[in-house]
Structure formats: structure tokens, C-alpha cells
Scaffold this motif. Sequence first.
Motif, short mmCIF file in Angstrom:
data_model
loop_
_atom_site.label_atom_id
_atom_site.label_comp_id
_atom_site.label_asym_id
_atom_site.label_seq_id
_atom_site.Cartn_x
_atom_site.Cartn_y
_atom_site.Cartn_z
N GLY A 151 0.82 -1.09 -0.12
CA GLY A 151 0.09 0.13 -0.05
C GLY A 151 0.73 1.17 0.08
O GLY A 151 1.92 1.44 0.57
N SER B 146 -3.18 -10.32 -2.50
CA SER B 146 -3.63 -9.07 -3.35
C SER B 146 -2.61 -8.79 -4.46
O SER B 146 -1.36 -9.53 -4.25
N HIS C 47 -16.61 3.21 -1.80
CA HIS C 47 -15.54 2.71 -1.36
C HIS C 47 -14.48 3.70 -1.57
O HIS C 47 -13.48 4.17 -0.56
N ASP D 161 -11.51 3.79 -3.09
CA ASP D 161 -10.13 3.38 -3.20
C ASP D 161 -9.94 2.00 -3.82
O ASP D 161 -9.39 0.86 -3.19
N THR D 162 -10.83 1.84 -5.12
CA THR D 162 -11.14 0.60 -5.42
C THR D 162 -10.00 -0.15 -6.50
O THR D 162 -10.26 -0.68 -7.46
N ASN E 13 -5.55 -4.26 -5.71
CA ASN E 13 -4.95 -4.96 -4.84
C ASN E 13 -5.51 -4.53 -3.40
O ASN E 13 -5.35 -5.07 -2.35
N ASN E 14 -6.64 -3.79 -3.26
CA ASN E 14 -7.70 -3.68 -2.10
C ASN E 14 -8.78 -4.70 -2.42
O ASN E 14 -9.82 -4.49 -1.58
N ILE F 187 -10.87 -4.76 1.20
CA ILE F 187 -10.16 -4.36 2.14
C ILE F 187 -10.14 -2.62 2.14
O ILE F 187 -10.70 -2.24 0.92
N ASP F 188 -9.15 -2.23 2.73
CA ASP F 188 -8.60 -0.76 2.97
C ASP F 188 -9.84 0.32 2.98
O ASP F 188 -10.40 0.97 1.87
#
Length: 383
Positions: free
Chosen positions: A33, A126, A222, A224-225, A228-229, A242-243
Motif C-alpha cells: 500500500g 492481493s 469505497h 479506493d477500489t 490490490n484492495n 479491504i482498505d
Amino acid sequence: MLSDSQTIQNLKEIVHHFNIDGEVEYIKHYGSGHINDTYHVINTNQALPDYLLQRINSYVFKNVPLLISNIEIVTGHIKNKLKNIEGSFPDKQVLTLIKTQTGTSYFKDAEGNYWRMYIFLKDTLSYDVVTTIKQANEGGKAFGAFQSLISDLNAKLIGETLPDFHNIEMRLAKFKNALHEDSENRAGTIFSEIKFVTDREKSMCAILELGRNGKLPLRITHNDTKFNNVLLDKKNRAQCVIDLDTVMPGYIAYDFGDAIRTIVNTGSEDEADISKIDVNLDLFKAFTKSFLKETARFLTHEEINSLPMGALLLPYIMGVRFLTDYLEGDKYYKIHFPGHNLQRARAQFQLLKKLEDNYCKLQTIVQDTACRYGNITLITNQL
Ligand code: ADP
Ligand code: GN1
Ligand code: MG
């Protein structure tokens, strides 16, 4: 990131403020991240959970109690819904925050750092780059289902952790200010990027305008799609989104566009060789199909029409943000070498060019897919 000598002992002390089961075997830095510092806390007893410890980036997030409250509400809402869906696994498909000894879901240390802890979802991975149709398909399923599960969440309960996060006017104003200040003496190296940004300034405000004119509903999104989330399980099936730091009011096109930005790119987000960057239309189709399968029934026609615009807007916003951070001296995003933010911006702008070249195709795919899932749209937007 904390230095190695600081870490292990300090981190163990931090962990002890949380109500965990078992003992810490060891702790290691984890994930890729750009914002938080993330650690995997491994349990001595393998039958008990591992944990994911995060130092929340307080340069980025000024109101951590609000951020945590949003996550408690969203994860609680999703968990309750999953409990009533046969065949679901609420403890694996949604994040679980761990409480501290004092009953909060975050800990503030003596230096003012904020920490939080989740159950570590074992046997998940991820990916920063998507290579298969299956991955793109699972990405659409994950973010589509996430949107569907929170579509009935009371929006009044969710606060704005990062006001104007995807507001392009605000991002452009910050960019111009950074250009004007030029605190690091870097503006002279980015003439072509400045022109690229300016040429598109007006057209990129389309979604914001539609929203202001009441044509697009604000939802809880969300925000922040990036791919890797989504955590995928061993069989590459989407397991958990996640995130959740940026879950707050937004337009659906933002979530669609941010996911597309990271899924269809044949290069990496920070690709140094921009000739490697192109749009993989098969991945676009796969993501769109599974995303709309979950969401088309409750999206308005205007929202469906806005999705291809979102696919252009998000690489543009990210390019502008990376470039702004480059001008300001790399204070926001973690960088791995000097000039990293500039390289990221150039890669995002190249991706945007390729998406623009394919825009008609993107519109057709979105329209055909929406029709297939019962939401018939009329495309009227021109570039
Ligand atoms: P950042 O905001 O810095 O991107 P994330 O919350 O996305 O931080 O976490 C960073 C990485 O840690 C993710 O990309 C993922 O690989 C991993 N991760 C996050 N939460 C979990 C979890 N509960 N279980 C296992 N891995 C996780
Ligand atoms: C950051 O936290 P992470 O790495 O998933 C950023 C996103 C950007 C992304 C670019 C809070 O996401 O907005 O899209 O980097 N998150 C925040 O890779 O600014
Ligand atoms: Mg992340």
C-alpha cells in the motif's frame, strides 16, 4: 515506515494494547500500500488467528476516530447482512477490527501515532497487476457486491474522512497551487504534463457537474477500489474487500473508474516504459460484466452512462495527484526512488490516452452489459 531497530520491540508493545488471542511469534512488514504502514503479526499458536497491525498515516488522515467509526459501521452492516445469506462466511468476507484493552478500535501511542488491528485473513493474496480474465471478473464481483451490500446503509452515519477526495476541481486547484509555489524547483521538468492536464481540465469536470445538477446520486462508495484492495483466496476467488479508510459519500463512477484504472492496464501503475501501457479490453469486459451483474438493478441510467467517464477521470485524477505530490516534495505517497511520483503520473496519463482512444468501445461494452442485466441505457456522452 518505522526503522528496523524501532520496529519489532516497539510493535510488540503496541500489539499488547489490543485484545488478541495467543502470543506473538514474530512481526513482519507486509503489503504494498502507498499510505499506511502494515505488519503481519504471526501467532505462536497456529490454531489461533494472526493479526494485521497498521499504523494509520496521520499526514493523510487527520480524523482517525471518524475513520475508525466509519469502518466499524460499514463492517458491522456487511457482517449482519452476510449472516443472513446462506453459504457466506462473515468472518472471512469482511474485515474484523480488534478492540484495545480500553474498548476502542484504535490505539494512540505516546508519540501520537494511531494504530489499528484486524484479524489477518489467512491464505489470501492481493495483486498489483491483473493478468487473467478470472481476476478481473472476481474484482468486479467483489466491488459490485460491496456496493450492493452497502447500498441500503444509512448514509448519515458515515462521515467524510477526506473531504473532496475525488473532487477534480479541488485536485486541480491544489495542482495549480503546487505549480505556483514550486517549492522543490521541479516545475521546469514537467511542461508536457502540465499541457496534458490543462487540455483536459474542462471535460474532466463532467461527473462533478452531473452530480451538482442532481443527475447523479451520491452514494456511500469505497473510493479506493484499486485491485490490490481485494483479497483473493487460494483459488483466486474474491474473498474480501479491504482498505476501508476512504469509505464515504461519492459517485459510483469513481469506484468503477478506479478499479478499471488498475485492472485493464497492461503495464504497472508506475510503469517506467510507457510503451508497455495499453488497455486490455477483455479485462474491461470481464470486470464490467461482473460489476454490473451485482449493481445494474439499482443503478440509474445516468449512473450507467457515467461509468466510462469514470474510467477516464480516475487515471486523470491519480496523475494530477501524483504530479502534485512530486511538485510538493513527495510528502503524501510513499516513494521508492527520486522521481517515482513523476513516473507514476506519466504512466497514468499514458493509460488515459489509451482509454481515450478506446472510449467508444468502452461505452458500447458498458451499454451492452447493462442491457443484459436489465438496465437499458442510452449513450449520449461524447468526449
Ligand atoms: P494501504 O492503505 O496502505 O493500501 P491496506 O489496508 O490496503 O493499506 O493494506 C495493505 C496490504 O495489506 C493489502 O494490500 C493486503 O495485501 C494486506 N491486507 C490488508 N488487510 C488484510 C487482512 N485483514 N488480512 C490479510 N491481508 C491484509
Ligand atoms: C492510495 O492506500 P492505497 O495504496 O490503497 C490512495 C488512493 C490512490 C492509490 C494510488 C487514502 O491507495 O487514493 O488511488 O494510492 N489512498 C489514499 O495507487 O490517498
Ligand atoms: Mg490498499
